[in-house]
Design a protein around this motif. Structure first.
Motif, PDB file in Angstrom:
ATOM      1  N   TYR A 443       0.838  -1.209   0.000  1.00  0.00           N
ATOM      2  CA  TYR A 443       0.000   0.000   0.000  1.00  0.00           C
ATOM      3  C   TYR A 443       0.869   1.253   0.000  1.00  0.00           C
ATOM      4  N   GLY A 444       2.009   1.226   0.668  1.00  0.00           N
ATOM      5  CA  GLY A 444       2.893   2.378   0.698  1.00  0.00           C
ATOM      6  C   GLY A 444       3.378   2.760  -0.688  1.00  0.00           C
ATOM      7  N   ILE A 445       3.700   1.767  -1.525  1.00  0.00           N
ATOM      8  CA  ILE A 445       4.122   2.053  -2.895  1.00  0.00           C
ATOM      9  C   ILE A 445       2.983   2.683  -3.685  1.00  0.00           C
ATOM     10  N   ALA A 446       1.743   2.205  -3.469  1.00  0.00           N
ATOM     11  CA  ALA A 446       0.589   2.786  -4.151  1.00  0.00           C
ATOM     12  C   ALA A 446       0.410   4.248  -3.759  1.00  0.00           C
ATOM     13  N   VAL A 447       0.610   4.565  -2.486  1.00  0.00           N
ATOM     14  CA  VAL A 447       0.499   5.955  -2.026  1.00  0.00           C
ATOM     15  C   VAL A 447       1.550   6.823  -2.709  1.00  0.00           C
ATOM     16  N   ALA A 448       2.793   6.338  -2.783  1.00  0.00           N
ATOM     17  CA  ALA A 448       3.865   7.114  -3.418  1.00  0.00           C
ATOM     18  C   ALA A 448       3.575   7.349  -4.897  1.00  0.00           C
ATOM     19  N   MET A 449       3.069   6.325  -5.596  1.00  0.00           N
ATOM     20  CA  MET A 449       2.741   6.477  -7.010  1.00  0.00           C
ATOM     21  C   MET A 449       1.628   7.501  -7.201  1.00  0.00           C
ATOM     22  N   ALA A 450       0.585   7.420  -6.372  1.00  0.00           N
ATOM     23  CA  ALA A 450      -0.526   8.355  -6.487  1.00  0.00           C
ATOM     24  C   ALA A 450      -0.082   9.779  -6.200  1.00  0.00           C
ATOM     25  N   ALA A 451       0.799   9.957  -5.220  1.00  0.00           N
ATOM     26  CA  ALA A 451       1.277  11.297  -4.879  1.00  0.00           C
ATOM     27  C   ALA A 451       2.055  11.907  -6.040  1.00  0.00           C
ATOM     28  N   CYS A 452       2.917  11.129  -6.662  1.00  0.00           N
ATOM     29  CA  CYS A 452       3.696  11.635  -7.798  1.00  0.00           C
ATOM     30  C   CYS A 452       2.793  12.015  -8.968  1.00  0.00           C
ATOM     31  N   LEU A 453       1.847  11.160  -9.288  1.00  0.00           N
ATOM     32  CA  LEU A 453       0.943  11.440 -10.401  1.00  0.00           C
ATOM     33  C   LEU A 453       0.015  12.605 -10.083  1.00  0.00           C
ATOM     34  N   ALA A 454      -0.383  12.744  -8.814  1.00  0.00           N
ATOM     35  CA  ALA A 454      -1.283  13.821  -8.427  1.00  0.00           C
ATOM     36  C   ALA A 454      -0.617  15.185  -8.552  1.00  0.00           C
ATOM     37  N   VAL A 455       0.702  15.231  -8.484  1.00  0.00           N
ATOM     38  CA  VAL A 455       1.422  16.492  -8.698  1.00  0.00           C
ATOM     39  C   VAL A 455       1.613  16.755 -10.193  1.00  0.00           C
ATOM     40  N   THR A 456       1.867  15.713 -10.945  1.00  0.00           N
ATOM     41  CA  THR A 456       2.184  15.867 -12.367  1.00  0.00           C
ATOM     42  C   THR A 456       0.987  16.324 -13.189  1.00  0.00           C
ATOM     43  N   VAL A 457      -0.181  15.696 -12.985  1.00  0.00           N
ATOM     44  CA  VAL A 457      -1.344  15.993 -13.827  1.00  0.00           C
ATOM     45  C   VAL A 457      -1.812  17.431 -13.670  1.00  0.00           C
ATOM     46  N   PRO A 458      -2.049  17.969 -12.442  1.00  0.00           N
ATOM     47  CA  PRO A 458      -2.488  19.365 -12.339  1.00  0.00           C
ATOM     48  C   PRO A 458      -1.458  20.343 -12.914  1.00  0.00           C
ATOM     49  N   ALA A 459      -0.168  20.055 -12.713  1.00  0.00           N
ATOM     50  CA  ALA A 459       0.858  20.940 -13.265  1.00  0.00           C
ATOM     51  C   ALA A 459       0.777  20.980 -14.788  1.00  0.00           C
ATOM     52  N   ALA A 460       0.549  19.818 -15.401  1.00  0.00           N
ATOM     53  CA  ALA A 460       0.432  19.774 -16.854  1.00  0.00           C
ATOM     54  C   ALA A 460      -0.823  20.506 -17.329  1.00  0.00           C
ATOM     55  N   VAL A 461      -1.922  20.368 -16.590  1.00  0.00           N
ATOM     56  CA  VAL A 461      -3.174  21.033 -16.978  1.00  0.00           C
ATOM     57  C   VAL A 461      -3.024  22.550 -16.897  1.00  0.00           C
ATOM     58  N   VAL A 462      -2.472  23.046 -15.797  1.00  0.00           N
ATOM     59  CA  VAL A 462      -2.295  24.492 -15.639  1.00  0.00           C
ATOM     60  C   VAL A 462      -1.354  25.033 -16.704  1.00  0.00           C
ATOM     61  N   ALA A 463      -0.261  24.306 -16.984  1.00  0.00           N
ATOM     62  CA  ALA A 463       0.683  24.756 -18.014  1.00  0.00           C
ATOM     63  C   ALA A 463       0.005  24.831 -19.374  1.00  0.00           C
ATOM     64  N   LEU A 464      -0.844  23.860 -19.679  1.00  0.00           N
ATOM     65  CA  LEU A 464      -1.534  23.869 -20.961  1.00  0.00           C
ATOM     66  C   LEU A 464      -2.528  25.021 -21.055  1.00  0.00           C
ATOM     67  N   VAL A 465      -3.232  25.305 -19.959  1.00  0.00           N
ATOM     68  CA  VAL A 465      -4.178  26.420 -19.962  1.00  0.00           C
ATOM     69  C   VAL A 465      -3.443  27.737 -20.187  1.00  0.00           C
ATOM     70  N   ARG A 466      -2.343  27.927 -19.501  1.00  0.00           N
ATOM     71  CA  ARG A 466      -1.590  29.182 -19.650  1.00  0.00           C
ATOM     72  C   ARG A 466      -0.974  29.291 -21.042  1.00  0.00           C
ATOM     73  N   ARG A 467      -0.578  28.182 -21.606  1.00  0.00           N
ATOM     74  CA  ARG A 467      -0.050  28.211 -22.966  1.00  0.00           C
ATOM     75  C   ARG A 467      -1.134  28.587 -23.959  1.00  0.00           C
ATOM     76  N   GLN A 468      -2.326  28.062 -23.756  1.00  0.00           N
ATOM     77  CA  GLN A 468      -3.435  28.424 -24.630  1.00  0.00           C
ATOM     78  C   GLN A 468      -3.786  29.901 -24.485  1.00  0.00           C
ATOM     79  N   ALA A 469      -3.696  30.409 -23.236  1.00  0.00           N
ATOM     80  CA  ALA A 469      -4.021  31.819 -23.017  1.00  0.00           C
ATOM     81  C   ALA A 469      -3.024  32.735 -23.699  1.00  0.00           C
ATOM     82  N   ALA A 470      -1.763  32.310 -23.794  1.00  0.00           N
ATOM     83  CA  ALA A 470      -0.737  33.137 -24.416  1.00  0.00           C
ATOM     84  C   ALA A 470      -0.678  32.974 -25.926  1.00  0.00           C
TER      85      ALA A 470
END
Length: 487
Positions: A443-470
């Motif tokens: 379960y600890g490995i699952a938590v670590a994987m989810a934490a890493c992915l949970a940081v990556t996806v929102p960062a990619a979404v925000v970057a894409l939105v700002r790129r579209q805005a520019a």
């Protein structure tokens, strides 16, 4: 109308069906589901795809309700989205298909542009925004949160029977699964293909003077040097290749799988689970071993030597709770947060009130899933908490959409959010779903994987939105398009 159908689906599946099971409540869920599904599916598609979505919904519903293959596939998909579920093939449910006509009517109304205000006589043009199909899309988005609650709330949970004993009767392997009654038949499972498939039957009670008369050790017929025995106090089996002189480990249920079982059957004390007995059956090409492990269910060694923890066969699935129900609820809240966050990132102003109502929407959804049900495993509903949570979620989403329009958010930000929300859900939920299925085992490995992915996806979404805005090009605001920037 979509939100009304979602409310009906929620109340019927998790309140009325338990109080008044029968034909009416059974068909009501089908009708409400057919009204809710097409508008939500069409939300991400262009207008020209509406007819295809409607026809696909009807075809898939027919396939699921008329074939066992379709019902099994739907069970697996629904289990992935909403926890352990079982969909039954029932051709009489096809009487609900006319509900698709209502869904079509609702969808066409949301796509009909509202009339523009006309300027009064003798006055200049009235400054208005163009409210076209986008406005209908907003209303559909507002219904998503409520529909998610309706279709993913937990059902009724029943604890599994203990697997007490196993024996070989010729070509049959007979398992006693249930609570013993003196001098009478008991509930059992029978396999005629070496443990690959099982059927439920009433079987004779086991013989013997022990707890259930289950042998704790057995040797392979006509191969007396190969023997197996259960390990006292553990869910494990040892093997001997010299007729019982020496023993070594052959199989043991890992701690990760025991943790999953403890969550799957929360009313059962998994710390007391142990292997009670085993049976060995000769089969073409080798032999099979079937182990009865009390609350841990069945384990089978096939002729190739591979051990497989069966637990309980497919027909016993409704007796299971969702081992990662809490993680799935967090994933839904996270997906809503990513959707609203993407939309907010494309706004030009009104950020503080938008953030406040976005927090209200996410908090309301989490409160609904956490407090709206008194006991997730028993399916008990708290109507007041459920209503408050759903109202907070709906209010937060609707106000956020209104503020996004007033804050001149780009329409492409909404599209990025709609695409990013499912990815955000998968980023959080997929590692825990894999853990429940056996990969990873920790379960600890699952938590670590989810934490890493949970940081990556929102960062990619925000970057894409700002790129579209520019990006250069005509502005595409939610309240309408314009060729000039707002002042």
């Amino acid at each position: 109308m979509t939100m009304v159908a979602a409310v009906v689906l929620l109340l019927n599946d998790h309140l009325l069906k338990q109080a008044h099971p029968g034909f009416v409540t059974g068909k009501l869920s089908d009708v409400a589901g057919l009204v809710v599904a097409p508008p939500l599916a069409a939300l991400l598609l262009a207008r020209r795809a509406d007819l295809a979505v409607m026809l696909a919904t009807g075809a898939l519903f027919t396939l699921v309700k008329t074939t066992e293959t379709g019902a099994q596939a739907a069970s697996h998909l629904w289990t992935l989205a909403a926890g352990p579920s079982r969909v039954l093939a029932d051709p009489t449910d096809l009487v609900a298909l006319p509900a698709l006509a209502l869904a079509w009517w609702v969808r066409r109304r949301t796509l009909t542009p509202a009339p523009r205000p006309r300027p009064a006589a003798g006055r200049g043009p009235v400054a208005t925004e163009r409210w076209g199909p986008g406005a209908g899309r907003w209303r559909a988005v507002a219904g998503v949160a409520l529909a998610v609650v309706a279709v993913t709330a937990s059902g009724v949970y029943y604890p599994p029977p203990p697997v007490l004993a196993v024996r070989v009767e010729g070509q049959r392997v007979v398992v006693v699964a249930g609570y013993l009654a003196p001098d009478g038949p008991v509930q059992g499972l029978v396999s005629t293909d070496g443990g690959r498939t099982w059927s439920e039957e009433t079987v004779a009670a086991p013989d013997g003077t022990g707890p259930v008369g289950a042998p704790s050790a057995a040797c392979v017929p006509y191969q007396a040097r190969r023997c197996y025995r259960v390990v006292p106090g553990r869910v494990a089996v040892e093997q001997s290749d010299d007729g019982g002189t020496t023993w070594h480990a052959s199989w043991e249920l890992s701690q990760g799988r025991i943790d999953v079982l403890a969550r799957t059957h929360p009313t059962t004390d998994m710390t007391a689970a142990r292997s009670r007995g085993l049976a060995v059956q000769p089969r073409p090409g080798g032999h099979v071993v079937v182990v009865a492990s009390d609350a841990a269910g069945l384990t089978v060694r096939d002729v190739s030597g591979d051990w497989r923890h069966v637990g309980w066969p497919e027909f016993a699935a409704p007796w299971s709770a969702d081992p990662v129900e809490g993680e799935r609820e967090v994933a839904y809240v996270f997906a809503l947060a990513v959707l609203l966050g993407a939309l907010g990132s494309g706004m030009r102003r009104l950020h503080p009130p938008y953030m406040a109502f976005a927090l209200l929407a996410c908090g309301g959804l989490y409160y609904t899933t956490l407090r709206g049900f008194a006991d997730h495993h028993l399916g008990e509903v708290r109507p007041v908490a459920l209503a408050l949570g759903a109202a907070a979620t709906l209010l937060g989403v609707v106000v956020c959409l209104s503020l996004a329009a007033a804050g001149r958010a780009r329409g492409r930000a909404l599209l990025v959010g709609l695409a990013g929300a499912p990815l955000a859900f998968a980023a959080v939920y997929a590692p825990f779903h894999g853990w429940a299925r056996g990969t990873p085992d920790s379960y600890g490995i699952a938590v670590a994987m989810a934490a890493c992915l949970a940081v990556t996806v929102p960062a990619a979404v925000v970057a894409l939105v700002r790129r579209q805005a520019a990006a250069p090009g005509p502005e595409d605001y939610l309240a309408g398009s314009s060729t000039s920037r707002p002042t």
